[in-house]
Design a protein around this motif. Structure first.
Motif, PDB file in Angstrom:
ATOM      1  N   LEU A  75      36.205  38.521  36.742  1.00 31.83           N
ATOM      2  CA  LEU A  75      37.256  38.615  35.702  1.00 31.83           C
ATOM      3  C   LEU A  75      37.305  37.127  35.003  1.00 31.83           C
ATOM      4  O   LEU A  75      37.524  36.981  33.902  1.00 31.83           O
ATOM      5  CB  LEU A  75      38.502  38.581  36.604  1.00 31.83           C
ATOM      6  N   TYR A  76      36.843  36.061  35.601  1.00 31.77           N
ATOM      7  CA  TYR A  76      36.751  34.783  34.835  1.00 31.77           C
ATOM      8  C   TYR A  76      35.621  35.118  33.851  1.00 31.77           C
ATOM      9  O   TYR A  76      35.622  34.566  32.598  1.00 31.77           O
ATOM     10  CB  TYR A  76      36.358  33.658  35.825  1.00 31.77           C
ATOM     11  N   GLU A  80      35.581  34.287  29.841  1.00 33.11           N
ATOM     12  CA  GLU A  80      34.595  33.473  28.909  1.00 33.11           C
ATOM     13  C   GLU A  80      34.397  34.181  27.833  1.00 33.11           C
ATOM     14  O   GLU A  80      34.025  33.735  26.749  1.00 33.11           O
ATOM     15  CB  GLU A  80      33.397  32.936  29.799  1.00 33.11           C
ATOM     16  N   VAL A  81      33.897  35.636  28.090  1.00 36.56           N
ATOM     17  CA  VAL A  81      33.244  36.105  26.640  1.00 36.56           C
ATOM     18  C   VAL A  81      34.532  36.585  25.789  1.00 36.56           C
ATOM     19  O   VAL A  81      34.075  36.443  24.659  1.00 36.56           O
ATOM     20  CB  VAL A  81      32.811  37.719  27.210  1.00 36.56           C
ATOM     21  N   LEU A  82      35.864  36.577  26.309  1.00 36.14           N
ATOM     22  CA  LEU A  82      36.821  36.740  25.086  1.00 36.14           C
ATOM     23  C   LEU A  82      37.029  35.498  24.280  1.00 36.14           C
ATOM     24  O   LEU A  82      37.229  35.305  23.286  1.00 36.14           O
ATOM     25  CB  LEU A  82      38.140  37.056  26.131  1.00 36.14           C
ATOM     26  N   GLU A  83      36.712  34.405  24.961  1.00 36.39           N
ATOM     27  CA  GLU A  83      36.830  33.042  24.517  1.00 36.39           C
ATOM     28  C   GLU A  83      35.950  33.012  23.415  1.00 36.39           C
ATOM     29  O   GLU A  83      35.976  32.461  22.343  1.00 36.39           O
ATOM     30  CB  GLU A  83      36.704  31.925  25.441  1.00 36.39           C
ATOM     31  N   ASP A 113      44.541  33.590  28.255  1.00 33.75           N
ATOM     32  CA  ASP A 113      45.205  32.422  29.429  1.00 33.75           C
ATOM     33  C   ASP A 113      45.647  33.690  30.493  1.00 33.75           C
ATOM     34  O   ASP A 113      45.587  33.481  31.923  1.00 33.75           O
ATOM     35  CB  ASP A 113      46.050  31.867  28.926  1.00 33.75           C
ATOM     36  N   ARG A 114      46.080  34.839  29.923  1.00 36.25           N
ATOM     37  CA  ARG A 114      46.811  35.883  30.823  1.00 36.25           C
ATOM     38  C   ARG A 114      45.711  36.245  31.689  1.00 36.25           C
ATOM     39  O   ARG A 114      46.077  36.701  32.996  1.00 36.25           O
ATOM     40  CB  ARG A 114      47.391  36.825  30.024  1.00 36.25           C
ATOM     41  N   TRP A 115      44.527  36.492  31.251  1.00 33.83           N
ATOM     42  CA  TRP A 115      43.260  37.057  31.947  1.00 33.83           C
ATOM     43  C   TRP A 115      43.028  36.026  33.021  1.00 33.83           C
ATOM     44  O   TRP A 115      42.720  36.824  34.238  1.00 33.83           O
ATOM     45  CB  TRP A 115      42.226  37.416  31.123  1.00 33.83           C
ATOM     46  N   VAL A 116      42.995  34.733  32.658  1.00 32.37           N
ATOM     47  CA  VAL A 116      42.445  33.948  33.712  1.00 32.37           C
ATOM     48  C   VAL A 116      43.435  33.881  34.725  1.00 32.37           C
ATOM     49  O   VAL A 116      43.224  33.686  36.155  1.00 32.37           O
ATOM     50  CB  VAL A 116      42.439  32.526  33.022  1.00 32.37           C
ATOM     51  N   TRP A 117      44.653  33.957  34.449  1.00 36.28           N
ATOM     52  CA  TRP A 117      45.869  33.888  35.661  1.00 36.28           C
ATOM     53  C   TRP A 117      45.765  34.681  36.409  1.00 36.28           C
ATOM     54  O   TRP A 117      45.997  34.437  37.538  1.00 36.28           O
ATOM     55  CB  TRP A 117      47.273  33.777  34.649  1.00 36.28           C
ATOM     56  N   TYR A 118      45.587  36.106  36.081  1.00 33.96           N
ATOM     57  CA  TYR A 118      45.356  37.250  37.052  1.00 33.96           C
ATOM     58  C   TYR A 118      43.936  36.972  37.864  1.00 33.96           C
ATOM     59  O   TYR A 118      43.827  37.428  38.847  1.00 33.96           O
ATOM     60  CB  TYR A 118      45.495  38.457  36.269  1.00 33.96           C
ATOM     61  N   ALA A 198      31.802  45.572  28.667  1.00 34.79           N
ATOM     62  CA  ALA A 198      30.276  46.073  28.880  1.00 34.79           C
ATOM     63  C   ALA A 198      29.335  45.091  28.905  1.00 34.79           C
ATOM     64  O   ALA A 198      28.422  45.194  29.707  1.00 34.79           O
ATOM     65  CB  ALA A 198      30.051  46.946  27.803  1.00 34.79           C
ATOM     66  N   THR A 199      29.652  44.031  28.577  1.00 31.21           N
ATOM     67  CA  THR A 199      28.624  42.641  28.132  1.00 31.21           C
ATOM     68  C   THR A 199      29.106  41.715  29.317  1.00 31.21           C
ATOM     69  O   THR A 199      28.276  40.673  29.368  1.00 31.21           O
ATOM     70  CB  THR A 199      28.484  42.131  26.870  1.00 31.21           C
ATOM     71  N   SER A 200      30.016  42.199  30.240  1.00 28.06           N
ATOM     72  CA  SER A 200      30.353  41.148  31.091  1.00 28.06           C
ATOM     73  C   SER A 200      29.817  41.738  32.497  1.00 28.06           C
ATOM     74  O   SER A 200      28.854  42.489  32.539  1.00 28.06           O
ATOM     75  CB  SER A 200      31.958  40.830  31.460  1.00 28.06           C
ATOM     76  N   ASP A 201      30.295  41.231  33.903  1.00 26.99           N
ATOM     77  CA  ASP A 201      29.786  41.561  35.076  1.00 26.99           C
ATOM     78  C   ASP A 201      30.637  42.727  35.740  1.00 26.99           C
ATOM     79  O   ASP A 201      30.710  43.182  36.844  1.00 26.99           O
ATOM     80  CB  ASP A 201      29.673  40.443  35.938  1.00 26.99           C
TER      81      ASP A 201
END
Length: 288
Positions: A75-76, A80-83, A113-118, A198-201
């Motif tokens: 999820l981290y 990163e890709v969102l950023e 930030d919300r994604w990182v929080w969860y 799709a481009t993350s893990d």
């Protein structure tokens, strides 16, 4: 010399880690907040929804079986890709929601930030929500939180990215798989998020995103026997009671929300994590 004809983009669904067209071949136009045409989106059908649920069920085993630490790292990675694509997201949020660019950028930053929080909660859920229960006898009793399974999510209709992240990220952090019906009129940020996933893990099938008409897809999601929980956040108010009744037929967990969307910029809490977790109590004899 004649003017060049613009080639309109037609987006696809996101099912099982792939981007198929709707089996019906249907599409619908997506416009910005002022009514200007932006693109075409696939209009998902009942068969598409069944395929999405099947993909989610397959993905659930691998995702829920991964260690909490590993899920957090994945999820981290999404964050990163969102950023890295924040400018694109800001442009799409500004167009979809009709807000100034600066406001759109703030909403995107909050979504990241919300994604990182969860993501940070994945390896803390068992400690905070689990328990060692006091008992009178020669044994231990433990209560352990476990993911409830496949979660059907009706995404917020107005908050195209921050609201979507606020309902999707806790389900993934808890170890569930998700079938998401995106905002009907503002699906572009969700479509771009599917490209990020799709481009993350994130394993294939863990997240499935369907664009289309919420009122058409919601009843099928509510009655599907292989969906374990239903988030009604983006459900049309006039359908909520019927959807709850339909979900009761397969004993689903139902997350009720106010008819009016909440303020997604408010500080998050763990209520949405609790909503997609079940508690398993284990009795273990001492000395064994």
């Amino acid at each position: 010399m004649s003017d060049r004809v613009t080639v309109a983009k037609t987006y696809k669904l996101y099912l099982g880690g792939a981007f198929p067209r709707s089996e019906s071949g249907r599409t619908y136009p997506v416009t910005d907040a002022r009514g200007k045409f932006l693109a075409n989106a696939a209009q998902a059908s009942r068969k598409d929804l069944r395929e999405a649920v099947g993909a989610a069920r397959k993905g659930f085993g691998k995702w829920s079986g991964a260690t909490a630490y590993n899920r957090g790292q994945v999820l981290y990675r999404v964050a990163e890709v969102l950023e890295g694509r924040r400018e694109q997201f800001a442009a799409e949020v500004a167009a979809s929601e009709g807000v100034p660019q600066k406001r759109a950028q703030s909403l995107v930053d909050t979504a990241i930030d919300r994604w990182v929080w969860y993501a940070g909660w994945t390896d803390k859920i068992a400690t905070v929500l689990g328990a060692a229960n006091p008992v009178a006898g020669p044994y231990f009793s433990f209560s352990v939180p476990e993911p409830t399974g496949v979660v059907g999510v009706l995404a917020p209709q107005r908050s195209s990215l921050l609201g979507l992240v606020s309902v999707l990220a806790p389900a993934l952090a808890a170890g569930c798989a998700a079938v998401v019906v995106t905002s009907q009129n503002r699906p572009l940020p969700a479509i771009t998020l599917s490209e990020v996933l799709a481009t993350s893990d994130v394993p294939a099938g863990v997240v499935n995103l369907l664009t289309g008409h919420t009122a058409e897809l919601a009843p099928w999601l509510a009655t599907h026997a292989d969906v374990n929980a239903l988030d009604l956040t983006g459900a049309p108010p006039e359908l909520r009671t019927d959807l709850e009744r339909a979900a009761a037929g397969t004993v689903k967990r139902v997350l009720r929300t106010p008819a009016e969307e909440p303020d997604w910029t408010a500080r998050p809490d763990i209520a949405r994590l609790r909503a997609v977790l079940e508690t398993k109590t284990v009795w273990h004899p001492m000395g064994a």
